[in-house]
Design a protein around this motif. Structure first.
Motif, PDB file in Angstrom:
ATOM      1  N   PRO A  59       0.729  -1.076   0.217  1.00 40.53           N
ATOM      2  CA  PRO A  59       0.012  -0.051  -0.081  1.00 40.53           C
ATOM      3  C   PRO A  59       0.899   1.277   0.033  1.00 40.53           C
ATOM      4  O   PRO A  59       2.160   1.001   0.301  1.00 40.53           O
ATOM      5  CB  PRO A  59      -0.701  -0.174   1.173  1.00 40.53           C
ATOM      6  CG  PRO A  59       0.155  -0.909   2.081  1.00 40.53           C
ATOM      7  CD  PRO A  59       0.783  -2.086   1.196  1.00 40.53           C
ATOM      8  N   SER A  60       0.209   2.464  -0.281  1.00 45.56           N
ATOM      9  CA  SER A  60       0.805   3.634  -0.485  1.00 45.56           C
ATOM     10  C   SER A  60       1.637   3.950   1.009  1.00 45.56           C
ATOM     11  O   SER A  60       1.114   3.624   2.082  1.00 45.56           O
ATOM     12  CB  SER A  60      -0.132   4.735  -0.654  1.00 45.56           C
ATOM     13  OG  SER A  60       0.753   6.022  -0.808  1.00 45.56           O
ATOM     14  N   GLY A  61       2.783   4.392   0.810  1.00 49.78           N
ATOM     15  CA  GLY A  61       3.766   4.701   2.063  1.00 49.78           C
ATOM     16  C   GLY A  61       4.263   3.630   2.838  1.00 49.78           C
ATOM     17  O   GLY A  61       4.721   3.527   3.710  1.00 49.78           O
ATOM     18  N   CYS A  62       4.350   2.353   2.143  1.00 53.70           N
ATOM     19  CA  CYS A  62       4.888   1.256   2.890  1.00 53.70           C
ATOM     20  C   CYS A  62       6.443   0.934   2.705  1.00 53.70           C
ATOM     21  O   CYS A  62       7.063   0.538   3.056  1.00 53.70           O
ATOM     22  CB  CYS A  62       4.123   0.004   2.467  1.00 53.70           C
ATOM     23  SG  CYS A  62       4.693  -0.499   0.729  1.00 53.70           S
ATOM     24  N   GLY A  63       6.854   2.193   1.780  1.00 50.75           N
ATOM     25  CA  GLY A  63       8.445   2.031   1.757  1.00 50.75           C
ATOM     26  C   GLY A  63       9.022   1.434   0.498  1.00 50.75           C
ATOM     27  O   GLY A  63      10.017   1.119   0.328  1.00 50.75           O
ATOM     28  N   LYS A  64       8.067   1.235  -0.590  1.00 50.61           N
ATOM     29  CA  LYS A  64       8.699   0.568  -1.853  1.00 50.61           C
ATOM     30  C   LYS A  64       9.435   1.591  -2.692  1.00 50.61           C
ATOM     31  O   LYS A  64      10.732   1.232  -2.967  1.00 50.61           O
ATOM     32  CB  LYS A  64       7.493   0.362  -2.748  1.00 50.61           C
ATOM     33  CG  LYS A  64       6.224  -0.354  -2.146  1.00 50.61           C
ATOM     34  CD  LYS A  64       5.098  -0.557  -3.023  1.00 50.61           C
ATOM     35  CE  LYS A  64       4.360   0.805  -3.403  1.00 50.61           C
ATOM     36  NZ  LYS A  64       3.652   1.208  -2.486  1.00 50.61           N
ATOM     37  N   THR A  65       9.216   3.033  -2.676  1.00 47.61           N
ATOM     38  CA  THR A  65      10.081   3.744  -3.634  1.00 47.61           C
ATOM     39  C   THR A  65      11.322   4.002  -2.871  1.00 47.61           C
ATOM     40  O   THR A  65      12.322   4.155  -3.198  1.00 47.61           O
ATOM     41  CB  THR A  65       9.269   5.127  -3.658  1.00 47.61           C
ATOM     42  OG1 THR A  65       8.212   4.702  -4.452  1.00 47.61           O
ATOM     43  CG2 THR A  65      10.037   6.026  -4.186  1.00 47.61           C
ATOM     44  N   THR A  66      11.028   4.255  -1.241  1.00 48.80           N
ATOM     45  CA  THR A  66      12.426   4.291  -0.513  1.00 48.80           C
ATOM     46  C   THR A  66      13.569   3.061  -0.792  1.00 48.80           C
ATOM     47  O   THR A  66      14.816   3.393  -1.021  1.00 48.80           O
ATOM     48  CB  THR A  66      12.055   4.483   1.018  1.00 48.80           C
ATOM     49  OG1 THR A  66      11.076   5.486   0.962  1.00 48.80           O
ATOM     50  CG2 THR A  66      13.313   5.025   1.773  1.00 48.80           C
ATOM     51  N   THR A  67      13.012   2.138  -0.737  1.00 46.99           N
ATOM     52  CA  THR A  67      13.770   0.695  -0.999  1.00 46.99           C
ATOM     53  C   THR A  67      14.384   0.906  -2.277  1.00 46.99           C
ATOM     54  O   THR A  67      15.696   0.788  -2.491  1.00 46.99           O
ATOM     55  CB  THR A  67      12.715  -0.573  -0.850  1.00 46.99           C
ATOM     56  OG1 THR A  67      12.257  -0.359   0.357  1.00 46.99           O
ATOM     57  CG2 THR A  67      13.830  -1.850  -1.027  1.00 46.99           C
TER      58      THR A  67
END
Ligand code: ATP
Ligand code: MG
Lengths: 373, 264
Positions: A59-67
């Motif tokens: 879901p949004s904000g779960c850290g995918k982009t950050t990873t």
């Protein structure tokens, strides 16, 4: 991109017999990112094989982009390691990481032509003019943009810009291709086309790819393996089938695919949901979350007798929705409301609200998760 | 997009607004073609004698050349300072970046007379009073805030993802800056340059404080001229200045327009 494999073994060899995980071509080891107090990514461990297509889903904000941005080197990790082909890249700046990143916003260079955009990475690598022009031509053919070499990005449609971004990232033959929701700005039809196209190209080139998405269909249909993330942690990693058929947590079961969700009390291989007892194939005890996929439930008008291991409930259709390929029913059975999906067969059988029906499903389709205290 | 029809009331108001702003120009233009020895409106006869008089006025021409050279140098140095400074403050965002930016743009808020007095004292101590160096530094102090503001704003609106994309493609920070950031920043730089040039060219108060026999800018020279004589020469000079300024603005607008078509 194949030459990395050889460097991999060369560099990895002296390190010798590394234990347990950490053997992937890409290996994330306890990777974390903290923003002051907030933990955006929490000790992520992941191993990706060469040529594999892995999705990060959540879901949004779960850290995918950050990873993903930590893998690319655009975000500094607060803890853990990023290892590619045996080489620790954690402290290496992005321009020496040799990764191709496709941004959600495409991030094309507005002051350069399509060919200029694609050539940029090759120029940075100091290749000869003829080599650059050959590879640019090749890449343009790969994404089917012939004849548009001299256009500016602003003169292209969204789908074409997406292709330029893809070609620009692929032409450098990156060790890993990273894609951050690359399809989310496209309309539904184009999105379907691009899914297939990205997957085809990735297979043909044998590129290792990490694909970030919050769209479960996209993740299931495109990936060799899917990593489901929630609150900065990995919930489950597995093939699309693993996640769908054998979700390990209630979160995965409800996030991947649609599901009926009840809470009840598990008693060995059966669960008590209010006044109803249903059978399951797994051993569990105590308070539990129970999930049943709507399309695994068969709906019939006859009063079918319970066969071994089968769950059978009778109920009344409360609502019917026609969704083209599916008929969706809300069925009240005792004090439970079930969602049931049935493929439309063209024969035109749709059960009207008020019809008395029998619901049945096999015990192994009852997913039981012991509730955490 | 369809343009909305403009209400007649608004049109009349706009017309009055323009009239108010342009009234001085409307009076100056006929005055500059006057055949009289003194400024009087309307002139009793028309001629080009005051335009010819400008051509014969060595002091005025020297002052004009000095002003152009000064404004050009100020502009170039401004850009050379403002681009790296904005980059450091916006992209690297060091501790206290906001405070530093406020400090650098503070001269915008000070009354010029206060600034002039302060600079007068400092320059006198440093022995730069009435020297080209002194007036150059003074102009730099008042124009840098404009250049910095414009370039910093332009930089902060550039999508950072484009620079990140370049980095992932193998561009070192220096290559990213010269191949990506700088070209995309060009419209902002052109605008900042134009603003610096015009502000410096137009500056009167500071120039009055700093001026000396060898360092007289055009506005100061005109000011002195008006003080001692009341002939229409100043009107002719004003018209030429308006034309010159307009030319600068048009050139900038054109190149900015060009820059826009290839950046947007
Ligand atoms: N620079 C930052 N400072 C503070 N918090 C941040 C920063 N960047 C991201 N976060 C937080 O980290 C969390 C993870 O962000 P991330 O962008 O990785 O989410 P995501 O899974 O990609 O979500 P989405 O699907 O919406 O893109 C979010 O809660 C976000 O608010
Ligand atoms: Mg994201």
């Amino acid at each position: 991109m194949i030459h990395h494999a050889s460097t991999a073994t060369n560099i990895a060899a002296p390190l010798g017999n590394e234990a347990k995980p950490g053997h992937g071509f890409l290996s994330l080891q306890g990777l974390s990112k903290r923003y002051s107090e907030f933990v955006a990514v929490d000790a992520v461990d992941l191993d990706v094989n060469q040529g594999e297509f892995v999705s990060l889903l959540g879901p949004s904000g779960c850290g995918k982009t950050t990873t993903l941005r930590m893998i690319a080197g655009l975000v500094q990790a607060s803890g853990g390691r990023i290892v590619v082909a045996g080489r620790d890249l954690t402290a290496i700046p992005p321009f020496r990481r040799d990764m191709g990143l496709v941004f959600q916003s495409y991030a094309l260079f507005p002051h350069m032509s399509v060919a200029g955009n694609i050539a940029f990475g090759l120029e940075m690598r100091g290749l000869s003019r003829s080599e650059i022009s050959n590879r640019v031509t090749e890449a343009i053919a790969l994404v089917r943009l012939e004849g548009r070499e001299n256009r500016r990005p602003s003169e292209l449609s969204g789908g074409q810009q997406q292709r330029v971004a893809l070609a620009r990232a692929l032409v450098i033959r990156p060790s890993i291709l990273l894609l951050d929701e690359p399809l989310s700005n496209l309309d539904a039809k184009l999105r379907d086309e691009m899914r297939t196209e990205i997957r085809d190209i990735q297979r043909r080139l044998g590129t290792t790819a990490i694909f970030v998405t919050h769209d479960q269909d996209e993740a299931l249909t495109m990936s060799d393996r899917v990593v489901v993330m929630n609150h900065g942690r990995i919930e489950q990693t597995g093939t699309p089938e693993d996640l769908y058929e054998r979700p390990r947590t209630p979160f995965v079961a409800s996030f991947v695919g649609r599901t009926n969700r009840f809470s009840g009390t598990a008693l060995g291989r059966s669960v008590k949901l209010g006044d109803t007892l249903v059978h399951s194939a797994t051993e569990a005890n105590g308070p539990a979350d129970v999930m049943i996929r709507p399309h695994r439930i068969t709906i019939s008008t006859g009063s079918a007798a319970a066969s071994g291991g089968q769950n059978t409930l009778s109920g009344i259709v409360r609502r019917m929705t026609y969704a083209g390929n599916l008929l969706q029913y809300d069925v009240l059975a005792g004090d439970l409301t079930f969602q049931v999906e049935e493929a439309t067969l063209g024969s035109g059988r749709a059960l009207a609200p008020g019809t008395t029906v029998t619901l049945s499903w096999s015990a192994q389709d009852t997913l039981v998760f012991e509730a955490k205290p | 997009m369809e343009e909305k029809p403009v209400s007649p009331v608004l049109k009349v108001l706009a017309a009055f607004g323009f009239l108010f702003l342009l009234a001085p120009v409307l009076i100056v233009v006929p005055l500059s073609f006057s055949n009289d020895v003194f400024m009087s409106f309307p002139p009793s006869g028309y001629s080009l004698r005051w335009y010819i008089a400008i051509g014969a006025n060595a002091k005025l021409l020297d002052a004009f050349l000095f002003s152009v050279k000064l404004a050009s140098l100020v502009t170039v140095v401004n850009i050379l300072i403002a681009v790296p400074a904005s980059y450091a403050l916006i992209r690297k965002a060091p501790f206290g970046a906001d405070a530093i930016m406020s400090l650098l743009t503070a001269p915008l808020l000070l009354p010029t007379i206060v600034l002039g007095l302060a600079l007068l004292i400092v320059m006198a101590r440093a022995g730069y009073l009435a020297t080209p160096q002194g007036i150059f530094l003074a102009h730099l102090v008042v124009t840098l805030p404009y250049a910095l503001r414009v370039i910093a704003t332009a930089l902060s609106t550039l999508p950072i993802a484009v620079e990140e994309a370049a980095a992932t493609l193998g561009a070192s920070p220096l290559s990213v800056f010269f191949r990506i950031t700088l070209p995309m920043l060009m419209p902002g730089i052109v605008a900042a340059a134009a603003l610096s040039f015009l502000v410096s060219f137009d500056e009167v108060v500071l120039s009055l404080f700093m001026n000396g026999p060898k360092v007289t800018t055009l506005p100061v020279e005109l000011y002195h001229h008006v003080e001692s004589r009341a002939d229409p020469l100043v009107a002719a000079a004003s018209v030429l200045l308006v034309v010159f300024t307009l030319a600068v603005v048009i050139i900038v607008d054109r190149s900015l327009g060009l820059a826009k078509t290839f950046v947007k």
